[in-house]
Write an enzyme that holds these catalytic residues in place. Structure first.
Site, PDB file in Angstrom:
ATOM      1  N   GLN A 116     -32.915   6.182  18.797  1.00 38.39           N
ATOM      2  CA  GLN A 116     -31.919   6.340  20.004  1.00 38.39           C
ATOM      3  C   GLN A 116     -30.691   5.778  19.543  1.00 38.39           C
ATOM      4  O   GLN A 116     -30.667   4.490  19.725  1.00 38.39           O
ATOM      5  CB  GLN A 116     -32.687   5.630  21.181  1.00 38.39           C
ATOM      6  CG  GLN A 116     -34.077   6.053  21.721  1.00 38.39           C
ATOM      7  CD  GLN A 116     -33.793   7.573  22.056  1.00 38.39           C
ATOM      8  OE1 GLN A 116     -33.493   7.979  22.979  1.00 38.39           O
ATOM      9  NE2 GLN A 116     -34.811   8.238  21.497  1.00 38.39           N
ATOM     10  N   ALA A 151     -32.857   7.821  32.678  1.00 40.50           N
ATOM     11  CA  ALA A 151     -33.326   8.120  31.303  1.00 40.50           C
ATOM     12  C   ALA A 151     -32.090   8.255  30.548  1.00 40.50           C
ATOM     13  O   ALA A 151     -30.965   8.569  30.800  1.00 40.50           O
ATOM     14  CB  ALA A 151     -34.367   9.001  31.388  1.00 40.50           C
ATOM     15  N   HIS A 152     -32.504   8.425  29.205  1.00 42.44           N
ATOM     16  CA  HIS A 152     -31.493   8.885  28.053  1.00 42.44           C
ATOM     17  C   HIS A 152     -30.726  10.151  28.356  1.00 42.44           C
ATOM     18  O   HIS A 152     -31.240  10.940  29.151  1.00 42.44           O
ATOM     19  CB  HIS A 152     -31.966   8.896  26.721  1.00 42.44           C
ATOM     20  CG  HIS A 152     -33.156   9.620  26.603  1.00 42.44           C
ATOM     21  ND1 HIS A 152     -33.818   9.600  25.494  1.00 42.44           N
ATOM     22  CD2 HIS A 152     -33.512  10.974  27.199  1.00 42.44           C
ATOM     23  CE1 HIS A 152     -34.852  10.616  25.506  1.00 42.44           C
ATOM     24  NE2 HIS A 152     -34.645  11.421  26.588  1.00 42.44           N
ATOM     25  N   ASN A 153     -29.169   9.933  28.034  1.00 47.14           N
ATOM     26  CA  ASN A 153     -28.524  11.136  28.335  1.00 47.14           C
ATOM     27  C   ASN A 153     -28.179  11.604  29.813  1.00 47.14           C
ATOM     28  O   ASN A 153     -27.774  12.659  29.978  1.00 47.14           O
ATOM     29  CB  ASN A 153     -28.828  12.269  27.192  1.00 47.14           C
ATOM     30  CG  ASN A 153     -28.527  11.958  25.710  1.00 47.14           C
ATOM     31  OD1 ASN A 153     -29.494  11.815  25.280  1.00 47.14           O
ATOM     32  ND2 ASN A 153     -27.563  11.695  25.424  1.00 47.14           N
TER      33      ASN A 153
END
Length: 367
Positions: free
Chosen positions: A199, A240-242
């Site tokens: 990540q 969460a990511h993005n």
């Protein structure tokens, strides 16, 4: 806490119309049920009229359409809830003293840039390359990673984590236990085992955003996870990511956005909502509590349910579901009636079907 204020003073503060004795002293604020004889409460919705009539409050903030015979003194305003918030600030407990300087137990790497009047509490760790803006406060036990940028007048409460390369604008508030910039949840299955996907991104939080206690915002897989200006995120929320949370949006406790979910501006996500990844929630949309969102939500719409649908459609479905017990009973009665009217075994049933002509054919009768 402020000293008692007269009802007349409070009416002037909120720009309301006083109905009753302006000399009555108010020492605090409370809800309708919990208010005592020195408290101010508010009444804004007709469903709470009975509670307002029973309340022991010394006075009420009420709307323009509220009844005149509630019993207590009243201050009539356009928006009782907003006015109550202003009055509550008068009686709120005083904030704790600001942190002055750098506590001796803090560990600050060489080369960290620290602005004017910054307060760094006990056992804070700040890694190399970080920059801290003027008048920012960093509470006890917090961790600031490498190359983090924090703007001016931010408030990081105790035990906050801000991971490497994350960016915070000005006047950002992070409540205790908030985690900004932990790794996103990314794995690939190879030969029966999970292998971690690096990540490599970061988190950006814009000016005036507020992040609740124990909320987690993961760093992007490659680019950024972005929280827009003025966004308000409650406690125990997972981003969460993005993901992208648009400006001035609100996310309530125990909700979660899966990876690459994006929202427009002024979106409201109520408690315990979950989304699948890679969907977009349009500006001004509302997701009601416990909704499970599986596809894009158009701008300005209110959705509800799991899977979530436009609220009118979902409420119609819920109404039909509530009728299922009665429909099941009716079906049993009909089935029982058919069985009782069936002919006994061994008897030939007479056909009740009418003799209908065969469409498209002419029937010739023998002479």
């Amino acid at each position: 806490m402020s000293s008692p204020r007269s009802l007349a003073e409070i009416a002037d503060l909120v720009g309301g119309k006083l109905e009753g004795d302006g000399a009555v002293l108010i020492s605090g604020v409370a809800d309708l049920q919990g208010a005592g004889p020195a408290d101010l409460s508010f009444f804004s919705h007709p469903r709470y009229e009975a509670a307002a009539r029973k309340s022991r409050a010394a006075a009420l903030l009420v709307g323009s359409q509220a009844p005149k015979d509630l019993g207590q003194a009243r201050i009539r305003v356009a928006n009782p809830s907003a006015a109550f918030t202003r009055v509550a600030m008068l009686f709120a407990p005083m904030e704790g003293p600001r942190i002055r300087g750098i506590h001796p137990s803090a560990v600050v790497a060489s080369g960290v840039e620290i602005g004017k009047d910054v307060g760094i509490g006990p056992h804070v760790v700040i890694e190399e390359g970080a920059r801290i803006g003027d008048e920012t406060q960093i509470g006890a036990g917090s961790y600031i990673g490498r190359q983090v940028r924090i703007g001016s007048r931010c408030m990081l409460h105790p035990r906050v984590y801000v991971g490497d390369r994350c960016l915070l604008g000005s006047r950002v508030v992070l409540h205790p236990g908030a985690v900004v910039g932990a790794d996103g949840f990314g794995y690939e299955m190879k030969e029966g085992k999970h292998h971690k996907i690096p990540q490599l991104g970061y988190v950006q939080i814009d000016d005036d955003a507020e992040i609740g206690a124990n909320t987690t915002i993961d760093r992007g897989r490659f680019a950024r996870t972005h929280i827009g200006e003025g966004a308000k995120i409650d406690n125990l929320v997972m981003i969460a990511h993005n993901c992208v949370v648009g400006p001035h949006s609100v996310i309530v406790a125990q909700s979660g956005l899966s990876g690459s979910t994006t929202t427009g501006h002024h979106v409201t996500i109520a408690g315990h909502v979950g989304t699948v990844g890679h969907i977009h929630i349009g500006s001004g949309a509302i997701l009601t509590a416990k909704s499970g969102v599986t596809k894009d939500v158009p701008e300005g719409q209110t959705w509800r349910g799991a899977p979530a649908r436009p609220i009118k459609e979902q409420m119609e479905m819920e109404a039909y579901i509530q009728q299922l017990p009665q429909l099941a009973k009716r079906l049993k009665v009909l089935e029982a009636g058919q069985k009782s009217s069936a002919a006994p075994a061994g008897t030939k049933k007479s056909s009740t079907r009418p003799n209908l002509p065969i469409r498209g054919k002419k029937i010739r009768r023998k002479k």
